[in-house]
Scaffold this motif. Structure first.
Motif, PDB file in Angstrom:
ATOM      1  N   HIS A  36       0.870  -1.177   0.000  1.00 14.22           N
ATOM      2  CA  HIS A  36       0.000   0.000   0.000  1.00 14.22           C
ATOM      3  C   HIS A  36       0.910   1.232   0.000  1.00 14.22           C
ATOM      4  CE1 HIS A  36      -3.808   1.959   1.747  1.00 14.22           C
ATOM      5  NE2 HIS A  36      -2.891   2.864   2.016  1.00 14.22           N
ATOM      6  N   GLU A  38       1.501   4.673   0.312  1.00 17.13           N
ATOM      7  CA  GLU A  38       0.831   5.839   0.870  1.00 17.13           C
ATOM      8  C   GLU A  38       0.994   7.068  -0.035  1.00 17.13           C
ATOM      9  OE1 GLU A  38      -1.228   6.193   3.499  1.00 17.13           O
ATOM     10  OE2 GLU A  38      -1.394   8.291   2.913  1.00 17.13           O
ATOM     11  N   THR A  82      -7.050   6.344   3.321  1.00 19.07           N
ATOM     12  CA  THR A  82      -6.439   5.012   3.390  1.00 19.07           C
ATOM     13  C   THR A  82      -7.481   3.922   3.626  1.00 19.07           C
ATOM     14  OG1 THR A  82      -4.241   5.679   4.161  1.00 19.07           O
ATOM     15  CG2 THR A  82      -4.989   3.524   4.849  1.00 19.07           C
ATOM     16  N   ASP A 256      -2.674   4.710  -2.693  1.00 23.45           N
ATOM     17  CA  ASP A 256      -3.973   4.617  -2.023  1.00 23.45           C
ATOM     18  C   ASP A 256      -4.898   5.789  -2.347  1.00 23.45           C
ATOM     19  OD1 ASP A 256      -2.489   6.382  -0.389  1.00 23.45           O
ATOM     20  OD2 ASP A 256      -3.324   5.597   1.485  1.00 23.45           O
ATOM     21  N   HIS A 257      -4.333   6.992  -2.509  1.00 29.18           N
ATOM     22  CA  HIS A 257      -5.159   8.184  -2.793  1.00 29.18           C
ATOM     23  C   HIS A 257      -4.216   9.319  -3.148  1.00 29.18           C
ATOM     24  CE1 HIS A 257      -3.882   9.402   1.200  1.00 29.18           C
ATOM     25  NE2 HIS A 257      -4.372   8.269   1.670  1.00 29.18           N
TER      26      HIS A 257
HETATM   27 MN    MN Z   1      -3.357   7.030   3.075  1.00 30.81          MN
END
Ligand code: MN
Ligand code: GP9
Length: 421
Positions: A36, A38, A82, A256-257
């Protein structure tokens, strides 16, 4: 309510994308390692700051034949950030329009990836250098069926190793390795990184690239923390290769974003050397997706897709059929993959059009265009998927439906004791 779920099941059955035989089951029995990333946005791939690559390691994977690199892949998160990304990829359901499903719907019934894989002989685990109650993870992970949760209490958390939300990515991966080694194989694992997190603070001694020079502090810092995360990933991959896990695991890396919100469009115009307004900001919602499948040739993949599509893609690679499941995504590798990517606010993007709040932009030119029949249909599809997904999540509708071949799990069977590091 049972009529509602029938409507949903009819819809997801009727729209299911058939697996592609060239990929279905190609990773049967392999471990799964989700990384993941970030706040990693796709613009950083191959971006050069003062002539220097910011993320040389990720760049090398993106151009490697060992990885499929998807360059039209979008995050679909809302306020849950997240947690929404995790929710999307564990369930192929959308997060909620307000708040975080992780927090408000933690006790729902789910047919999530860890539970499904648990019934195919997998052990599931999450690794994360923050404390377990953040985002209600310690509750919802039980409903998702995660066997183990290695939270901050399992890591040393020495003050010099901690920054912002938790453990820095380098000690995080280093200390995760002995715990990863205890997992029986095959395993389904997720490593949630932290260092590249707003507002992107970094200890001076960890910086190996200059900041950007837009004058907008969080934008400028982002390049340093992205570089740090890239180096941490490289160190982890050195281990994956040396241990043989690399040849035995599907590795899926996803942003994730966004890390840089639309409040920073002015600085981003400088970063990209072009005006960033509403249209360009939407293009910036691309996040990197990289998938390694041992024995399968990678390369650049240009299909449009989003986080909702990860779960069926992953399950099909493992040779697990998804026909019976209520999932709103479609396998990215299927010939029937649906290239309509809804965003959480009802906007959407297709290979041709970016639809923002009732305005339609031609992707090729960025110019406004009139709504046409195809756009109307795609809009209806996006709205229907979001609406049905919200009904499932708000109404806890999976209570009323059990897919063939799946046994509902009992959240009380799962427990996440504290580590004693
Ligand atoms: Mn995040
Ligand atoms: C917190 C971390 C960050 O544990 O996952 O969450 P975010 O602020 O990105 O939603």
């Amino acid at each position: 309510n049972s009529t509602d779920i029938a409507e949903v099941v009819n819809y997801t059955r009727a729209t299911k994308a058939e697996p592609n035989p060239a990929y279905f089951g190609k990773a049967k029995g392999k471990n799964v390692i989700y990384l993941h990333l970030e706040s990693m946005q796709n613009f950083i791939i191959d971006y050069k700051l003062n002539g220097e690559e910011v993320t040389p390691f990720l760049n090398s994977l993106a151009s490697s034949k060992d990885f499929m690199y998807f360059d039209n892949f979008f995050h679909q998160t809302g306020q849950g950030k997240t947690a929404d990304a995790e929710f999307l990829l564990e369930n192929s359901l959308y997060g909620l329009p307000q708040g975080a499903a992780f927090t408000t719907q933690g006790q729902n019934r789910y047919h999530a990836a860890p539970a499904i894989l648990g019934q195919h002989g997998y052990t599931s685990a999450v690794f994360h250098g923050n404390y377990k109650s953040f985002w209600n993870r310690d509750k919802i992970y039980k409903s998702l069926g995660f066997d183990k949760f290695y939270d901050a209490s399992y890591y040393s958390m020495k003050p010099e190793d901690v920054m912002n939300y938790g453990l820095k990515d380098k000690p995080f991966f280093k200390e995760s390795i002995p715990m990863l080694d205890t997992l029986p194989q095959p395993f389904y694992s997720k490593f949630i990184m932290l260092s590249n997190h707003f507002p992107y603070p970094l200890d001076e001694k960890d910086a190996t690239i200059e900041k950007h020079t837009t004058g907008d502090a969080s934008v400028d810092n982002y390049f340093q923390t992205a570089r740090y995360a890239d180096e941490a990933l490289k160190e982890f991959f050195d281990y994956l290769k040396a241990s043989g896990l690399y040849d035995n695991s599907v590795i899926i890396m996803y942003g994730d974003h966004y890390g840089i919100s639309e409040n920073h469009n002015k600085a981003m115009s400088q970063v990209l050397g072009k005006e960033v307004g509403k249209f360009e900001n939407t293009q910036l919602q691309r996040v990197p997706l990289l998938i390694h499948v041992p024995g399968v040739k990678g390369g650049e993949m240009h299909q449009y897709g989003g986080q909702i599509d990860l779960m069926p893609t992953m399950l099909h690679l493992l040779g697990i059929d998804t026909k019976e499941y209520v999932q709103f995504g479609s396998d990215l590798l299927s010939k029937e993959h649906v290239e309509i990517v809804p965003f959480r606010n009802g906007d959407f993007i297709t290979p041709e059009v970016t639809a923002l709040n009732g305005k339609y932009y031609d992707n090729a030119t960025g110019e406004l265009i009139e709504k046409n029949e195809i756009i109307s249909q795609d809009q209806k599809t996006a709205e229907t998927m979001l609406r049905l997904s919200d009904e499932v999540v708000n109404g806890d509708l999976l209570r009323f439906y059990t897919p063939n071949g799946f046994t509902p799990i009992n959240p009380n069977d799962f427990d996440y004791p504290n580590g004693d590091a």
